[in-house]
Every structure is written in C-alpha cells, then in structure tokens.
Design a protein around this motif. Structure first.
Motif, PDB file in Angstrom:
ATOM      1  N   LEU A  13       0.938  -1.043  -0.100  1.00  0.00           N
ATOM      2  CA  LEU A  13      -0.061  -0.014  -0.033  1.00  0.00           C
ATOM      3  C   LEU A  13       1.072   1.368   0.071  1.00  0.00           C
ATOM      4  O   LEU A  13       0.583   2.174  -0.706  1.00  0.00           O
ATOM      5  CB  LEU A  13      -1.039   0.027   1.282  1.00  0.00           C
ATOM      6  N   THR A  14       1.940   1.405   0.980  1.00  0.00           N
ATOM      7  CA  THR A  14       2.773   2.522   0.852  1.00  0.00           C
ATOM      8  C   THR A  14       3.626   2.481  -0.392  1.00  0.00           C
ATOM      9  O   THR A  14       3.785   3.639  -0.848  1.00  0.00           O
ATOM     10  CB  THR A  14       3.784   2.274   2.044  1.00  0.00           C
ATOM     11  N   ILE A  15       3.881   1.417  -1.023  1.00  0.00           N
ATOM     12  CA  ILE A  15       4.664   1.518  -2.323  1.00  0.00           C
ATOM     13  C   ILE A  15       3.768   1.927  -3.335  1.00  0.00           C
ATOM     14  O   ILE A  15       3.980   2.651  -4.457  1.00  0.00           O
ATOM     15  CB  ILE A  15       5.248   0.099  -2.548  1.00  0.00           C
ATOM     16  N   PHE A  16       2.375   1.595  -3.424  1.00  0.00           N
ATOM     17  CA  PHE A  16       1.443   2.086  -4.221  1.00  0.00           C
ATOM     18  C   PHE A  16       1.174   3.527  -4.296  1.00  0.00           C
ATOM     19  O   PHE A  16       1.282   4.273  -5.305  1.00  0.00           O
ATOM     20  CB  PHE A  16       0.201   1.149  -3.964  1.00  0.00           C
ATOM     21  N   LEU A  17       1.407   4.114  -3.110  1.00  0.00           N
ATOM     22  CA  LEU A  17       0.940   5.579  -2.730  1.00  0.00           C
ATOM     23  C   LEU A  17       2.291   6.428  -3.352  1.00  0.00           C
ATOM     24  O   LEU A  17       2.045   7.559  -3.822  1.00  0.00           O
ATOM     25  CB  LEU A  17       0.865   5.730  -1.209  1.00  0.00           C
ATOM     26  N   TYR A  18       3.218   5.771  -3.138  1.00  0.00           N
ATOM     27  CA  TYR A  18       4.795   6.363  -3.511  1.00  0.00           C
ATOM     28  C   TYR A  18       4.742   6.473  -5.210  1.00  0.00           C
ATOM     29  O   TYR A  18       4.909   7.369  -5.493  1.00  0.00           O
ATOM     30  CB  TYR A  18       5.693   5.439  -2.975  1.00  0.00           C
ATOM     31  N   PHE A  19       4.152   5.400  -5.845  1.00  0.00           N
ATOM     32  CA  PHE A  19       4.241   5.399  -7.300  1.00  0.00           C
ATOM     33  C   PHE A  19       3.168   6.031  -7.730  1.00  0.00           C
ATOM     34  O   PHE A  19       3.293   6.811  -8.757  1.00  0.00           O
ATOM     35  CB  PHE A  19       4.133   4.193  -8.062  1.00  0.00           C
ATOM     36  N   ALA A  20       2.214   6.400  -7.194  1.00  0.00           N
ATOM     37  CA  ALA A  20       0.963   7.182  -7.542  1.00  0.00           C
ATOM     38  C   ALA A  20       1.284   8.623  -7.547  1.00  0.00           C
ATOM     39  O   ALA A  20       0.980   9.275  -8.541  1.00  0.00           O
ATOM     40  CB  ALA A  20      -0.264   7.026  -6.638  1.00  0.00           C
ATOM     41  N   LEU A  21       1.930   9.054  -6.520  1.00  0.00           N
ATOM     42  CA  LEU A  21       2.469  10.557  -6.307  1.00  0.00           C
ATOM     43  C   LEU A  21       3.542  10.663  -7.449  1.00  0.00           C
ATOM     44  O   LEU A  21       3.276  11.807  -7.884  1.00  0.00           O
ATOM     45  CB  LEU A  21       2.918  10.707  -4.770  1.00  0.00           C
ATOM     46  N   ILE A  22       4.370   9.777  -7.700  1.00  0.00           N
ATOM     47  CA  ILE A  22       5.559   9.929  -8.519  1.00  0.00           C
ATOM     48  C   ILE A  22       4.725  10.300 -10.072  1.00  0.00           C
ATOM     49  O   ILE A  22       5.146  11.152 -10.705  1.00  0.00           O
ATOM     50  CB  ILE A  22       6.344   8.815  -8.782  1.00  0.00           C
ATOM     51  N   ALA A  23       3.878   9.267 -10.300  1.00  0.00           N
ATOM     52  CA  ALA A  23       3.372   9.280 -11.628  1.00  0.00           C
ATOM     53  C   ALA A  23       2.208  10.661 -11.788  1.00  0.00           C
ATOM     54  O   ALA A  23       2.461  11.209 -12.819  1.00  0.00           O
ATOM     55  CB  ALA A  23       2.318   8.194 -11.781  1.00  0.00           C
ATOM     56  N   ILE A  24       1.815  11.195 -10.887  1.00  0.00           N
ATOM     57  CA  ILE A  24       0.779  12.217 -10.959  1.00  0.00           C
ATOM     58  C   ILE A  24       1.602  13.648 -10.864  1.00  0.00           C
ATOM     59  O   ILE A  24       1.494  14.308 -11.801  1.00  0.00           O
ATOM     60  CB  ILE A  24      -0.089  12.391  -9.738  1.00  0.00           C
ATOM     61  N   GLY A  25       2.949  13.691 -10.195  1.00  0.00           N
ATOM     62  CA  GLY A  25       3.792  14.529 -10.218  1.00  0.00           C
ATOM     63  C   GLY A  25       4.288  14.631 -11.458  1.00  0.00           C
ATOM     64  O   GLY A  25       4.516  15.969 -11.959  1.00  0.00           O
ATOM     65  N   TRP A  26       4.910  13.475 -12.398  1.00  0.00           N
ATOM     66  CA  TRP A  26       5.293  13.714 -13.478  1.00  0.00           C
ATOM     67  C   TRP A  26       4.429  14.147 -14.444  1.00  0.00           C
ATOM     68  O   TRP A  26       4.792  15.122 -15.530  1.00  0.00           O
ATOM     69  CB  TRP A  26       5.812  12.309 -14.092  1.00  0.00           C
ATOM     70  N   VAL A  27       3.228  13.742 -14.516  1.00  0.00           N
ATOM     71  CA  VAL A  27       2.002  14.226 -15.460  1.00  0.00           C
ATOM     72  C   VAL A  27       2.018  16.049 -15.357  1.00  0.00           C
ATOM     73  O   VAL A  27       2.043  16.579 -16.234  1.00  0.00           O
ATOM     74  CB  VAL A  27       0.842  13.682 -15.254  1.00  0.00           C
ATOM     75  N   ASN A  28       2.338  16.235 -14.190  1.00  0.00           N
ATOM     76  CA  ASN A  28       2.135  17.790 -13.949  1.00  0.00           C
ATOM     77  C   ASN A  28       3.392  18.381 -14.324  1.00  0.00           C
ATOM     78  O   ASN A  28       3.583  19.716 -14.793  1.00  0.00           O
ATOM     79  CB  ASN A  28       1.661  18.087 -12.574  1.00  0.00           C
ATOM     80  N   ILE A  29       4.585  17.568 -14.045  1.00  0.00           N
ATOM     81  CA  ILE A  29       5.674  18.438 -14.442  1.00  0.00           C
ATOM     82  C   ILE A  29       5.810  18.436 -15.907  1.00  0.00           C
ATOM     83  O   ILE A  29       6.290  19.588 -16.591  1.00  0.00           O
ATOM     84  CB  ILE A  29       7.031  17.362 -14.121  1.00  0.00           C
ATOM     85  N   TYR A  30       5.341  17.395 -16.552  1.00  0.00           N
ATOM     86  CA  TYR A  30       5.306  17.486 -18.090  1.00  0.00           C
ATOM     87  C   TYR A  30       4.618  18.657 -18.476  1.00  0.00           C
ATOM     88  O   TYR A  30       4.876  19.501 -19.411  1.00  0.00           O
ATOM     89  CB  TYR A  30       4.606  16.224 -18.473  1.00  0.00           C
ATOM     90  N   SER A  31       3.082  19.056 -17.901  1.00  0.00           N
ATOM     91  CA  SER A  31       2.475  20.250 -18.487  1.00  0.00           C
ATOM     92  C   SER A  31       3.090  21.340 -18.092  1.00  0.00           C
ATOM     93  O   SER A  31       3.113  22.275 -19.053  1.00  0.00           O
ATOM     94  CB  SER A  31       1.042  20.182 -17.804  1.00  0.00           C
TER      95      SER A  31
END
Length: 419
Positions: A13-31
């Motif tokens: 669950l912790t690992i999922f939250l980590y990758f979820a934040l990284i993925a959403i973060g990258w999407v916004n960095i891209y924009s």
C-alpha cells in the motif's frame, strides 16, 4: 524462495502511494515544462524527459535498497551520518553555486544536492542514538546529544545559504516527542513561533500586553492552588526578552528576501510584481481551476509560464489550475494517506530503531508537504521547500526515495503482520 517471501512482506500500500504520487507528479511536470522547443517526446533537453530518467533510476535505487540486509542500516547508521556531514562540509570547498546557493556537487553536468540525502542519514543516526541501551531521553545530557545530532547538518546547510532545507530539521521534534521528550519542548517551540509571528504582525507592545493578560488570567484561575508568583514572573520576563529580540533577528539575521516574504504574508506589504510575484501568480492559477480544472496542458497560467519555476517548488499550482479542487483534493488525500500509513507502520514495529526511523520519515514528509502547500497557496512565506515525489529534481526524488524505502525495508524485516 527467500526473495519471494521478502517481497510478500513489503507494505505494498505504501509502495502504491509512492508510485501514484510520482506518476501524478510527472504528469504535472510535463504540463508545467512543455514548450514548443521539444523535437520529440524523448528530447533529453526537456525537463520532463530528465525527470523520467530520474524516476527510472529511482526504481534501480529501490531494488538496491531492498536488496540490502535490514540490519545494515542500523549497524552502519553512524558511519552513514558522518559521511553525510562530510559531504555537506565538502560543499564549502568543491560545491557548485546555482542561483546563489552553493548546495550542489557537479558530476559531468549532473548536479547532486547532499542536503537531500542528509535527512535520511540524520534519521538513521537519531534512531540509533535514541534506541541505544545507554540513552535516556528523560536525562538532559542525552536530550542535548539528540538535539546536536539534528542541529549539526542544519548548521552546515544554513550558510550555503539554504535556510529552507535547514528548516526541515525541525520535523525531528516529533519522533523525539514520541520517544518520551517532555511535551514542554514541543509547547515551547510552538509558543516561540507564535510569539515571533505575533510580534512581527502586531508589534512589541501589543504582544507584551497580551502575554501579561494571559499570565494574569491563568494565575488567578489557579489561585486556589497557590501558584508561584516568581515562576509566572520569570515566564513573563522570558517572553518579553524573546519578543524584544524578534526585531533584531528579523532585521539583522534574516536576508532581505526573507523579510519581504514575511511582510507580504503578514499583509504589511503588497508586492504582486516583485518578491511576491510567484505567490500571487500561483494563487491566481489555483483559483482559476475552480472545481474540475481547465484540463491537462490547458492551464493558461501554466502554458503562459506566468509562475516562474513552476515545475519545482510551485508544481502544486499546476494541479490546482488544470485539475481543479477535485484533483487537488485527490493529491492532498494521497499525501495524508501516505503519512498516516507510515505512522501506523511505525507504531507496529517490533524493533525500536525501526519505530523511531518510521516516525522520522513521516515527520519529514509531513513538514515538506505542509510547508510547500502553505507556501504555494500564500498561507506561508516562500522558503524553497519542494513537494516530496512531486517537484522536479533528481536529488530530491532520490533523497525521498532513499528515506522512504529504507523504512519499507526495515518494516518488512521487523513489523507485525496481518493488516
């Protein structure tokens, strides 16, 4: 078979939250970093491509961290801490200056910021010290040693100058409190901060009148228990002395940019084009997103580059503009969920070392999260603290990844299971 069992014991669950934040973060960095100069998606001159490389390297780093025996981190915590202090000292001789701060080492064009890694090293050293059989946190001598472990890296970071990164070390007060540090230390810290801000906002005389009235009210409420007039007098005089020092600290120790930012947040100055430009544009971006946002890569403030360095400390303003209130709440809930989960995991540890380290991780992430969001929304002064797993930067991403996954490794080896 042993590897398979180790993987099962990891808190997914912790690992999922980590990758979820990284993925959403990258999407916004891209924009936030998207522009017309890109020749292709894999253009290595683009910020979003560089961040993608750092994310890939973070996965390799995670595998390396999880492959190491959990006892290694406890056994060699002092050596890791000493190495981090030496890396901070080395900046004064070999560091590279970027944007006025000598906070990086440069290796073939790649910059690494040792202060990002020093947090995990300090958390390990503090955990080792507090769980040593000879340590008694109720004894002032050991309290002083614990504070020195926390203060040494902070004192090396301040002159870089990087006061924002140094401020993060205040987060270690929470694991100290969990391990038995008297509540009065926590109370004194909050009271000192409130007294400092109140003196700046309302002036010395109004604050002193307030302190005297509060002390008198408490004294007369407790008069049946015969409170000590001397003790109350000492407390009032200490408050007066501290309040007197506020203006000196503010005018002689703070830099002008820090004074300006405090004055803007306190409403004593209005500067939407100068020092307060970033915060003002960030507030406009977040407010314009309304409930559902303008859509990915459709934010006018983001596309127009109105928020300087939006892909770093101000990345949350991209979330507010393009994903709106709903998207912002999803991100906030992910952070809250991660921090609460870490506290739960820390509390179930069989090994005290793992428990203290877990509380340190949760406290550092909370402090970063709270200050960054407060800064971006204009509730706190701008102090240059990134949003964990979200803001652009290889050192920051690696530093937070090391911090978190050492605990995940410790948890896998030392925790109770079943939830």
């Amino acid at each position: 078979m042993a590897v398979g069992k180790s993987l099962v014991k990891l808190d997914w669950l912790t690992i999922f939250l980590y990758f979820a934040l990284i993925a959403i973060g990258w999407v916004n960095i891209y924009s936030a970093s998207l522009d017309d100069s890109a020749t292709s998606f894999w253009d290595f001159d683009q910020i979003y491509t560089k961040q993608l490389i750092w994310i890939f390297l973070s996965v390799v780093l995670i595998i390396f961290i999880l492959a190491i025996e959990a006892k290694f981190y406890e056994r060699f915590s002092s050596i890791i801490y000493l190495a981090s202090l030496l890396s901070l000292v080395g900046l004064f001789f070999f560091g590279k200056t970027i944007s006025g701060a000598t906070s990086w080492y440069s290796f073939g064009g790649v910059g690494l910021q040792p202060s990002e890694f020093a947090k995990a090293a300090t958390a390990l050293a503090l955990s080792k010290f507090l769980t040593d059989i000879q340590t008694d946190i109720y004894v002032f001598k050991d309290q002083l040693k614990a504070f020195m472990i926390i203060l040494l890296p902070a004192l090396l970071i301040v002159p870089q100058p990087d006061p924002g990164s140094a401020l993060i070390y205040a987060a270690f007060i929470f694991p100290l409190y969990r391990e038995g540090l008297h509540f009065v230390y926590l109370l004194l810290g909050f009271f000192a901060a409130a007294l400092f801000i109140s003196t700046l906002a309302f002036g010395f005389w109004w604050v002193i009148v307030g302190v005297i009235l509060i002390a008198a009210f408490i004294f007369f409420r407790r008069r049946k228990k015969r409170p000590s007039i001397f003790k109350y007098s000492v407390i009032v005089l200490a408050c007066i002395g501290f309040s007197l020092s506020v203006n000196y600290i503010f005018n002689n120790i703070f830099e002008q940019r820090h004074r300006d930012r405090f004055n803007i947040v306190l409403g004593k100055e209005t500067d939407s084009k100068g020092i307060g430009y970033n915060t003002n544009q960030s507030e406009i971006a977040i407010g314009s997103g309304r409930w559902l946002g303008k859509g990915w890569t459709e934010g006018t403030q983001t596309k127009g580059k109105f928020v300087p360095e939006q892909h770093t400390d101000y990345i949350f303003s991209t979330v507010g503009e393009e994903w709106g209130f709903i998207g912002s709440m999803v991100v906030l809930l992910l952070y809250v969920g991660l921090i609460v989960r870490l506290l739960f995991l820390a509390e179930r540890q069989k090994n005290p070392f793992s428990r203290v380290y877990g509380y340190s991780v949760a406290s550092i992430l909370f402090f970063h999260f709270f200050v960054n969001v407060g800064m971006v929304t204009g509730l706190l002064p701008t102090v240059g603290i990134p949003l964990p797993f979200f803001s652009y930067g290889g050192s920051g991403l690696w530093g937070f990844t090391i911090l978190l996954f050492i605990f995940i490794r410790l948890d896998g080896a030392n925790s109770y299971y079943g939830i």
